[in-house]
Scaffold this motif. Structure first.
Motif, short mmCIF file in Angstrom:
data_model
loop_
_atom_site.label_atom_id
_atom_site.label_comp_id
_atom_site.label_asym_id
_atom_site.label_seq_id
_atom_site.Cartn_x
_atom_site.Cartn_y
_atom_site.Cartn_z
N ALA A 157 0.85 -1.19 0.00
CA ALA A 157 0.00 0.00 0.00
C ALA A 157 0.88 1.23 0.00
CB ALA A 157 -0.94 0.01 1.20
N ALA A 183 2.24 -2.90 10.67
CA ALA A 183 1.05 -2.09 10.46
C ALA A 183 -0.18 -2.73 11.10
CB ALA A 183 0.82 -1.90 8.96
N LYS A 184 -0.30 -4.06 11.01
CA LYS A 184 -1.47 -4.74 11.57
C LYS A 184 -1.46 -4.71 13.10
CE LYS A 184 -3.76 -9.24 11.61
NZ LYS A 184 -3.72 -10.64 11.10
N ASN A 187 -1.65 -0.78 14.46
CA ASN A 187 -2.71 0.10 13.93
C ASN A 187 -2.14 1.26 13.10
OD1 ASN A 187 -4.61 -1.49 15.32
ND2 ASN A 187 -4.48 -0.21 17.15
N GLU A 189 -1.40 3.03 9.47
CA GLU A 189 -1.89 3.08 8.10
C GLU A 189 -1.04 4.04 7.30
OE1 GLU A 189 -5.89 4.31 8.45
OE2 GLU A 189 -6.62 2.39 9.28
N VAL A 190 -1.22 3.98 5.99
CA VAL A 190 -0.56 4.96 5.13
C VAL A 190 -1.10 6.34 5.46
CG1 VAL A 190 -0.21 5.71 2.75
CG2 VAL A 190 -0.18 3.28 3.30
N SER A 192 -0.31 7.78 8.44
CA SER A 192 -0.14 7.96 9.88
C SER A 192 1.16 8.71 10.15
CB SER A 192 -0.14 6.60 10.59
OG SER A 192 -1.35 5.92 10.37
N VAL A 211 3.28 0.62 3.06
CA VAL A 211 3.30 -0.65 3.79
C VAL A 211 3.94 -1.68 2.86
CG1 VAL A 211 1.94 -2.45 4.91
CG2 VAL A 211 1.24 -0.04 5.10
#
Length: 907
Positions: A157, A183-184, A187, A189-190, A192, A211
């Protein structure tokens, strides 16, 4: 003046090869086969040792095998520009190229998995609220700027981070990427933004732009620093039932953004990680490899690394520990393999010498005539050497050429040396035997019957020397163990040689002892067979030596292989407790035992309940409490041999329950008084120890209590495990019958897991092949010995048939004639093999080759004599001798007598 016409003289070699093409072809085939086996052996050893080394390094993981070169951040006294310049990719790349030169010698570097960059040594807390806080503690981030991120990852991503302008220590914001796992779990994300605290300034804003997914997650690039690939949930050692935890993950900055770390409190370091290339590492270079690693850590390599990077550079790795563990495993296996190599090599040498001796005996009259006509001994020996070399050298080269592609891995020069040694022996056997037999010119050869020739002083001295050497080797081996490869290899061979010489000394005495009973026999066959057995040539030491060495090696090797198999079976039984086992965290469904009993191959099922946290006398130390059915559990212990317990001693349903305990539990709580045991569910039971056993099938540990399951209260009396006995159990069927409520452990699968190293499995395969080759050459030696006497036996039967000997009597004569030597070899082989095993077993430990280095309940595997390995080869020798004699008598009976009589008269 006319010159006289030259006399046509045919070349010696061409004439001899045309005169006996069959013998030349047999010699070529023997040398080619032997050279092929000799050339393949060292390469096979190299192959499994190299595979074992690579497997050991692969199992150690890159975070333990990578050489980590780290340098501190530049001196704080330098200008900010110079400090930032030292952290940029161009400077690190130049230093990386020079650091690679510090890794000299056999330590090859995998450049595709090696890396360099800048990494933080401190992971600061970050206040961003979107990051998880499992115990209320803020998450921490680890900043790292590796090289080659784009080549070692795939974008899932967003986009890869970039350093758009020259970055310095005062840069307010940089970009970064995170792995999908990070990332998982955290938490992220692109888009952040993570704010990293910086002393004396605003926090450094790290914006996540992409990611990524690692291309090779198990490779050294990602696994040298596992946090770079996967986040970790750190547990703090705090008191209380709920320990404090926090997440820590990596933010992957672009290489050009590394100077930004100078403005944070993360104390960044420059790193150059050198991943070893497993394909380039060889086991025979192990000592040089360990020296190269030591030189990098604290020697010339460290000085070179500091000269091209920084005076504070440090080199660290656990690669040397892995190499030491592998060296220890190899040192325990190599001596055992060398026993088979030495025994087989001795048998091969004897067979080659016997081939030369057979050829020399066949041409005895020819060579004696040449010596009588004035041929010199050196000239005759040289011609015979040329004759055999023309055949043996091409055959040896052909055998070596066949061995190289058959075993494509391994060093070349050991294969060439061993094949050349075989070829040289094949060339020299006939000339040396002929030179020894014809060193003196004689019209007729003297008789050298084994029953009539008195041993010379030289032979006596040689035999005593070998006896002393064998005694010394055995004594040293029993005292020092298998620390000396050459000593271990020589001991069984020396025992076989000494036994052969002793048996040859005893052979005439045994024949004389048989003459008394033979006088009571009717007919001439018995007397004649004893007379023929006594006329055996004194040179029979070679076939007897080959047979005894092969039988000793086969008995020793078979006992080693049987001991390895027994040790693995025993260890698997101790781990599982039965042929199969089903374990659950709670009580099993009531229908499960019945479904398991109905499966094909299941003989019996023993349901047990196990409470691993039971506490005797309300103490702090738990002891596993096993509730078992007395009858089924008693049968199980008797069948497995793990602490046999009569069912009647365990039965007891009310009051104080009789218990079976381990020695440590019996010592701690006594065997005379009852005591209370508190179970995990809160119930309690009173037990009294009535039997003490070292082991029990239900528990693999050293502490346990076993009671009648019927005496426990519900739910503690419900089975939580099933111990299954039977043959050819199907693991899939067991799992289906039990369902998802329990884990299945099968003894056969557990046993297969123990041979987890190519070093172990390869050694077993090479050992088996060497023993099989030795047995084959021993049979060949036996056939050569019988072939040597075949013409004389055929002529004898022909003469005796003219005097009224029937075919049946001829068969009995040859069989009885061969029986003394065959019995001598068979009984001597059994006795010698048993003696070698008994003498050498205290100094040989099979644990290293049988079991992994750790994780098995069996601590030691000893060498014991295997009855099949002792008796089967000896019986085969006896049967082969008798069969060949009977076959020769049958074949001679079918032929006419004229040819044999003429051969006997001319010979």
């Amino acid at each position: 003046m006319r010159r006289p016409a030259p006399h046509p003289v045919a070349p010696w070699v061409r004439t001899r090869l045309r005169a006996a093409p069959g013998a030349a072809a047999a010699l070529a085939l023997l040398v080619a086969l032997t050279a092929c086996l000799a050339g393949a052996y060292p390469r096979a050893v190299d192959r499994y040792e190299d595979a074992g080394l690579r497997t050991a390094l692969r199992q150690a993981r890159p975070d333990h095998t990578t050489v980590r070169v780290t340098a501190p951040q530049p001196d704080l006294g330098l200008p900010a520009g110079r400090r930032a310049e030292a952290m940029r990719p161009a400077a690190l790349e130049r230093q990386y190229a020079k650091v690679l030169g510090a890794a000299a010698g056999p330590l090859t570097v995998d450049r595709a998995q090696s890396a360099y960059g800048v990494a933080a040594t401190v992971s600061p807390e970050v206040p961003d609220p979107f990051l998880p806080r499992p115990s209320g503690l803020p998450a921490r981030v680890w900043l790292v700027a590796p090289n080659g991120l784009a080549g070692h990852s795939r974008l899932r991503a967003g986009r890869l981070p970039r350093a758009a302008r020259p970055v310095g220590s005062a840069t307010p914001e940089v970009e970064a990427a995170v792995t999908a796992a990070t990332a998982k779990s955290m938490n992220i994300e692109v888009g952040s933004v993570v704010h990293v605290p910086a002393p004396g300034r605003r926090p450094l804003a790290v914006r996540v732009t992409g990611v990524v997914v690692p291309r090779e997650p198990g490779g050294a690039y990602w696994s040298t620093m596992p946090l770079q690939r996967s986040p970790e949930l750190v547990t703090l050692p705090t008191p209380g039932p709920d320990p404090a935890k926090y997440w820590r993950g990596a933010l992957l900055l672009p290489a050009g953004a590394a100077p930004a770390l100078l403005g944070t409190g993360t104390d960044p370091v420059r790193y150059w990680y050198l991943a070893p290339d497993l394909r380039g590492l060889r086991a025979h270079d192990l000592d040089r490899l360990k020296s190269a690693v030591a030189a990098l850590e604290s020697g010339p390599g460290l000085r070179r690394a500091r000269a091209v990077t920084d005076s504070g550079t440090d080199v660290a790795t656990e690669l040397d520990d892995t190499l030491t563990l592998f060296a220890r495993l190899r040192s325990g296996i190599s001596p055992l393999v060398s026993v088979a190599a030495a025994g087989t090599g001795t048998v091969v040498a004897v067979v080659l010498l016997m081939t030369g001796g057979l050829a020399a005996d066949r041409r005895r009259a020819e060579l004696a005539l040449l010596r009588a006509r004035g041929a010199s001994l050196p000239g005759l020996t040289g011609r015979l050497l040329a004759e055999t070399a023309v055949v043996a050298v091409p055959a040896g080269a052909l055998g070596l050429a066949a061995a190289l592609p058959a075993v494509p891995e391994g060093r070349l020069w050991p294969a060439v040396v061993t094949a050349a040694a075989v070829t040289l022996t094949g060339c020299a056997a006939l000339p040396l035997r002929a030179a020894l037999a014809h060193r003196t010119v004689r019209a007729t050869a003297p008789r050298e019957d084994v029953a009539g020739v008195r041993p010379s002083r030289r032979r006596t001295v040689a035999e005593l020397t070998l006896l002393v050497a064998a005694v010394g080797a055995v004594a040293a081996l029993r005292r020092r163990g298998t620390s000396d490869d050459q000593l271990v290899a020589a001991a069984p061979v020396l025992i076989g040689v000494v036994a052969a010489l002793v048996l040859l000394r005893l052979y005439p005495l045994l024949l004389r002892r048989l003459t008394g009973p033979a006088r009571r026999l009717r007919g001439a066959v018995g007397h004649l067979s004893l007379a023929r057995a006594g006329r055996t040539s004194a040179s029979a030491v070679l076939p007897l030596l080959a047979l005894l060495t092969a039988l000793t090696t086969a008995a020793f090797g078979g006992s080693v292989l049987a001991g390895v198999a027994d040790a693995r079976d025993r260890a698997a039984l101790l781990t599982v407790g039965a042929d199969a086992r089903a374990d659950a965290d709670g009580p099993l469904p009531a229908a499960v035992p019945g479904r398991v009993r109905a499966l094909p191959g299941v003989r019996a099922v023993a349901p047990v309940s196990i409470d691993y946290q039971a506490k005797p006398e309300d103490g702090q130390d738990p002891v596993p409490l096993v509730g078992a059915d007395p009858r089924s559990y008693g049968e199980l212990t008797a069948r497995t041999g793990l602490g046999a317990v009569p069912g009647s001693r365990l039965a007891g349903r009310t009051g104080t329950l009789p218990a079976v305990a381990s020695p440590s539990v019996a010592s701690a709580y006594g065997t005379r008084r009852p005591f209370l045991v508190r179970l995990t569910d809160g119930s309690a039971v009173t037990v009294r120890i009535v039997l003490v056993r070292d082991r029990t099938p239900a528990v693999s540990g050293g502490d346990f209590l076993v009671v009648d399951r019927a005496g426990l209260a519900d739910p503690a009396n419900r089975p939580t495990a099933l111990l299954v006995t039977g043959a050819h159990l199907d693991p899939a069927a067991l799992r289906h019958a039990v369902g998802g409520s329990a884990g299945i452990h099968v003894r056969a699968e557990e046993r297969a897991r123990y041979a987890d190293s190519p070093l172990q499995t390869g050694a077993v395969h090479v050992y088996t092949a060497a023993v099989a080759a030795g047995a084959g050459f021993a049979v060949l030696a036996l056939l050569l010995g019988l072939l040597r006497a075949a013409p004389e036996r055929a002529a004898l039967l022909a003469r005796l048939r003219t005097m009224g000997l029937t075919r049946a009597q001829g068969r009995r004569l040859l069989v009885l004639e061969s029986l003394p030597q065959a019995l001598l070899a068979a009984l001597g082989g059994v006795l010698t093999g048993w003696s070698a095993i008994r003498l050498l077993s205290p100094g040989i430990d099979l644990t290293t080759i049988a079991l992994p280095s750790a994780g098995t309940p069996l601590t030691e595997a000893e060498l014991h004599a295997d009855a099949w390995s002792l008796t089967v080869p000896a019986l085969l020798v006896l049967v082969a001798s008798v069969a060949v004699a009977a076959l020769q008598a049958w074949w001679t009976g079918r032929q006419g007598s004229v040819r044999e009589l003429r051969a006997g008269e001319t010979g």
